[in-house]
Motif scaffolding. Structure first.
Motif, PDB file in Angstrom:
ATOM      1  N   UNK A 192       0.871  -1.177   0.000  1.00 15.39           N
ATOM      2  CA  UNK A 192       0.000   0.000   0.000  1.00 15.39           C
ATOM      3  C   UNK A 192       0.907   1.224   0.000  1.00 15.39           C
ATOM      4  N   UNK A 193       0.775   2.044  -1.040  1.00 12.78           N
ATOM      5  CA  UNK A 193       1.619   3.239  -1.134  1.00 12.78           C
ATOM      6  C   UNK A 193       0.758   4.486  -1.285  1.00 12.78           C
ATOM      7  N   UNK A 194       1.281   5.574  -0.784  1.00  8.24           N
ATOM      8  CA  UNK A 194       0.572   6.848  -0.816  1.00  8.24           C
ATOM      9  C   UNK A 194       0.344   7.300  -2.252  1.00  8.24           C
ATOM     10  N   UNK A 195      -0.792   7.896  -2.499  1.00  2.29           N
ATOM     11  CA  UNK A 195      -1.074   8.390  -3.851  1.00  2.29           C
ATOM     12  C   UNK A 195      -0.262   9.639  -4.165  1.00  2.29           C
ATOM     13  N   UNK A 196       0.216  10.340  -3.121  1.00  5.34           N
ATOM     14  CA  UNK A 196       0.977  11.580  -3.313  1.00  5.34           C
ATOM     15  C   UNK A 196       2.444  11.364  -2.989  1.00  5.34           C
ATOM     16  N   UNK A 197       3.307  11.969  -3.772  1.00  6.87           N
ATOM     17  CA  UNK A 197       4.752  11.861  -3.570  1.00  6.87           C
ATOM     18  C   UNK A 197       5.219  12.875  -2.539  1.00  6.87           C
ATOM     19  N   UNK A 198       6.065  12.436  -1.615  1.00  8.24           N
ATOM     20  CA  UNK A 198       6.611  13.389  -0.640  1.00  8.24           C
ATOM     21  C   UNK A 198       7.830  14.126  -1.190  1.00  8.24           C
ATOM     22  N   UNK A 199       8.271  13.771  -2.400  1.00 12.07           N
ATOM     23  CA  UNK A 199       9.427  14.430  -3.011  1.00 12.07           C
ATOM     24  C   UNK A 199       9.000  15.603  -3.880  1.00 12.07           C
ATOM     25  N   UNK A 200       8.140  15.349  -4.864  1.00  7.48           N
ATOM     26  CA  UNK A 200       7.721  16.414  -5.780  1.00  7.48           C
ATOM     27  C   UNK A 200       6.236  16.740  -5.687  1.00  7.48           C
ATOM     28  N   UNK A 201       5.515  16.034  -4.799  1.00 10.88           N
ATOM     29  CA  UNK A 201       4.083  16.259  -4.535  1.00 10.88           C
ATOM     30  C   UNK A 201       3.176  15.906  -5.713  1.00 10.88           C
ATOM     31  N   UNK A 202       3.708  15.235  -6.724  1.00 17.09           N
ATOM     32  CA  UNK A 202       2.850  14.746  -7.803  1.00 17.09           C
ATOM     33  C   UNK A 202       2.078  13.523  -7.319  1.00 17.09           C
ATOM     34  N   UNK A 203       0.893  13.323  -7.887  1.00 17.42           N
ATOM     35  CA  UNK A 203       0.104  12.155  -7.528  1.00 17.42           C
ATOM     36  C   UNK A 203       0.347  11.040  -8.535  1.00 17.42           C
ATOM     37  N   UNK A 204       0.368   9.828  -8.046  1.00 21.10           N
ATOM     38  CA  UNK A 204       0.634   8.670  -8.890  1.00 21.10           C
ATOM     39  C   UNK A 204      -0.495   8.487  -9.906  1.00 21.10           C
ATOM     40  N   UNK A 205      -0.110   8.264 -11.145  1.00 20.03           N
ATOM     41  CA  UNK A 205      -1.080   8.060 -12.217  1.00 20.03           C
ATOM     42  C   UNK A 205      -1.145   6.568 -12.531  1.00 20.03           C
ATOM     43  N   UNK A 206      -2.309   5.985 -12.308  1.00 22.40           N
ATOM     44  CA  UNK A 206      -2.503   4.558 -12.590  1.00 22.40           C
ATOM     45  C   UNK A 206      -3.371   4.408 -13.829  1.00 22.40           C
ATOM     46  N   UNK A 207      -2.788   3.837 -14.860  1.00 23.71           N
ATOM     47  CA  UNK A 207      -3.523   3.593 -16.102  1.00 23.71           C
ATOM     48  C   UNK A 207      -2.945   2.344 -16.772  1.00 23.71           C
ATOM     49  N   UNK A 208      -3.415   2.073 -17.971  1.00 25.20           N
ATOM     50  CA  UNK A 208      -2.967   0.870 -18.672  1.00 25.20           C
ATOM     51  C   UNK A 208      -1.463   0.900 -18.919  1.00 25.20           C
ATOM     52  N   UNK A 209      -0.968   2.067 -19.270  1.00 29.05           N
ATOM     53  CA  UNK A 209       0.461   2.191 -19.566  1.00 29.05           C
ATOM     54  C   UNK A 209       1.310   1.937 -18.308  1.00 29.05           C
ATOM     55  N   UNK A 210       0.921   2.560 -17.184  1.00 27.88           N
ATOM     56  CA  UNK A 210       1.691   2.362 -15.952  1.00 27.88           C
ATOM     57  C   UNK A 210       1.567   0.927 -15.447  1.00 27.88           C
ATOM     58  N   UNK A 211       0.404   0.307 -15.689  1.00 29.37           N
ATOM     59  CA  UNK A 211       0.224  -1.093 -15.284  1.00 29.37           C
ATOM     60  C   UNK A 211       1.177  -2.006 -16.054  1.00 29.37           C
ATOM     61  N   UNK A 212       1.276  -1.792 -17.364  1.00 26.67           N
ATOM     62  CA  UNK A 212       2.189  -2.600 -18.163  1.00 26.67           C
ATOM     63  C   UNK A 212       3.637  -2.375 -17.731  1.00 26.67           C
ATOM     64  N   UNK A 213       3.937  -1.143 -17.315  1.00 30.54           N
ATOM     65  CA  UNK A 213       5.301  -0.842 -16.866  1.00 30.54           C
ATOM     66  C   UNK A 213       5.632  -1.615 -15.606  1.00 30.54           C
ATOM     67  N   UNK A 214       4.711  -1.638 -14.622  1.00 28.96           N
ATOM     68  CA  UNK A 214       5.004  -2.364 -13.388  1.00 28.96           C
ATOM     69  C   UNK A 214       5.028  -3.875 -13.640  1.00 28.96           C
ATOM     70  N   UNK A 215       4.263  -4.325 -14.635  1.00 31.35           N
ATOM     71  CA  UNK A 215       4.319  -5.750 -14.999  1.00 31.35           C
ATOM     72  C   UNK A 215       5.674  -6.102 -15.593  1.00 31.35           C
ATOM     73  N   UNK A 216       6.229  -5.197 -16.399  1.00 25.78           N
ATOM     74  CA  UNK A 216       7.553  -5.442 -16.980  1.00 25.78           C
ATOM     75  C   UNK A 216       8.618  -5.518 -15.876  1.00 25.78           C
TER      76      UNK A 216
END
Length: 455
Positions: free
Chosen positions: A116-140
């Motif tokens: 379980x990870x935070x949706x917001x980054x504590x480094x640059x404060x961007x929020x994690x984007x979860x989509x088909x492209x990011x899913x394939x990336x984590x699968x790789x």
């Protein structure tokens, strides 16, 4: 095989965190770890980071956190290994920017990790984007980690499947891609850096094109084949990773006496002033790069074969040293960013505790803010473990991080310049090897003609 699922948490992350850290499922919490937070106070730390994101005007969407599940086949691995692979997986996916808690559940017949990870980054404060492209990336990423540890890989990676014709050619071993995979693997096995790998591919007869994406073309092939089309295992990133592992291998130096002798002969041919004869010989042998090669050798005073080899070794060593420096700087930046995050959270908690002095009902106030009191003590201990006995000012800490980032940017530019020089040396080396070969043939032919009787 690791099966991957990811879904957002929109209502409450505390319940999800309590579920994944259940002692009955995690061997009494021995299989629970975290990054950037404490498992006991992760929900509060997540919320503080999201509050900072909101203050920076970057709080997009209603996702509080993400729940990532990594499941292994029954009896495929043990709990400790699964937990270690899960941490590696989380670190590579989240790149040290998001707090996370990871637990390994052993209550079912298949071991699985919950992250379980935070949706917001504590480094640059961007929020994690979860989509088909990011899913394939984590699968790789998961597939690669499984492959490196002898586990099966089966998750989709978004790569295009083979056509029927290409699939038949692949199984017959006649497709361009099948042949290229063999050539690439062979070149990687016998190389210790990226530049040597490209040189080996050239010597194997492949034309190299280094644009946005690396590609190769065989002598009879019409079009270039992109490396990325061979699969994620052959991506430029993974090629470099595979090459890095070869650096520890002991490589037996080749016998260079013949090459050294020819080097001296060719160098003498150029430096004695018979430039016209050399250029006529180069043209006769159709060597377009001959002039460029010897201009480089002359300008860099490398007309001694040992100096030439040492020059290449110096560039390679400089690249390795620069890469190591970049890794060290990146690690130090992550360390300082973590300190920065903890200091900010500690100040927030300390402010809440100090406000208790002016509260109408201090006891009720303390009960209401019990979580902040607990987090205050946890953060104080964590900062002490990081050797922080006195809080640095936010400005001083940010300046230190900025200086480290600037130093890393300079190191990256230095590495890029060194790689350009190494790329030039690759061409010079290939041309030089051709020069040596053609010179030997030219010299033998000339001597044979001198021995022929005149009519």
């Amino acid at each position: 095989m690791a099966y991957i699922k990811i879904f957002p948490i929109k209502v409450t992350d505390k319940k999800a965190l309590d579920y994944i850290t259940n002692p009955d499922k995690t061997d009494e919490k021995l299989l629970v770890s975290s990054f950037g937070c404490s498992p006991e106070t992760a929900d509060l730390e997540f919320a503080m980071t999201r509050e900072q994101t909101k203050k920076n005007g970057m709080d997009k969407g209603d996702n509080l956190a993400f729940h990532l599940i990594q499941s292994f086949k029954p009896d495929e691995t043990d709990a400790e290994t699964a937990h270690r692979l899960g941490q590696q997986f989380a670190d590579e996916v989240l790149k040290g920017k998001y707090e996370y808690v990871i637990s390994t559940h052993v209550d079912k017949n298949h071991i699985h990790n919950h992250i379980i990870f935070n949706a917001a980054s504590f480094v640059d404060h961007h929020k994690y984007v979860s989509n088909k492209r990011s899913y394939h990336k984590i699968c790789r990423i998961s597939n690669r980690i499984c492959h490196e540890n002898g586990l099966a890989t089966s998750m989709p990676t978004g790569e295009k499947s083979k056509s029927y014709k290409e699939n038949m050619e692949y199984h017959r071993g006649t497709s361009w891609k099948a042949k290229l995979r063999v050539a690439v693997d062979k070149a990687i096995w016998t190389s210790i850096n990226y530049e040597e790998f490209l040189q080996k591919m050239q010597l194997a007869g492949y034309e190299v094109r280094q644009g946005k994406h690396l590609s190769f073309r065989a002598p009879e092939q019409k079009n270039f084949t992109y490396m990325k089309s061979l699969g994620s295992y052959y991506s430029e990133e993974n090629v470099r990773i595979r090459l890095a592992k070869n650096r520890s291998k002991v490589k037996t130096p080749n016998h260079l006496s013949r090459e050294a002798r020819l080097y001296i002969n060719i160098s003498t041919y150029v430096t004695t002033g018979n430039r016209e004869g050399f250029e006529r010989w180069a043209k006769l042998n159709n060597l377009k790069e001959a002039a460029r090669t010897f201009n480089y050798l002359s300008e860099n005073n490398l007309l001694n074969y040992e100096d030439f080899q040492q020059h290449i070794a110096d560039i390679d060593n400089s690249i390795i040293a620069t890469e190591q420096r970049i890794v060290e700087l990146s690690s130090e930046i992550s360390h300082q960013e973590l300190i920065q995050k903890h200091c900010s959270s500690y100040r927030t908690c300390r402010k809440i505790i100090e406000d208790a002095k002016t509260a109408p009902d201090p006891q009720k106030y303390k009960t209401t803010h019990q979580s902040e009191y607990k987090l205050h003590d946890t953060l104080k201990q964590r900062l002490q473990e990081l050797s922080i006995t006195k809080l640095p000012s936010p400005e001083r800490l940010q300046k230190k991080i900025d200086n480290l980032r600037n130093e890393r940017s300079s190191a990256i530019k230095e590495k890029q310049e060194l790689e350009k020089r190494r790329s030039t040396l690759n061409i010079i080396t290939v041309n030089f090897n051709t020069l040596l070969s053609n010179y030997a043939h030219f010299k033998d032919t000339s001597e044979h003609r001198q021995e022929e009787p005149s009519l």
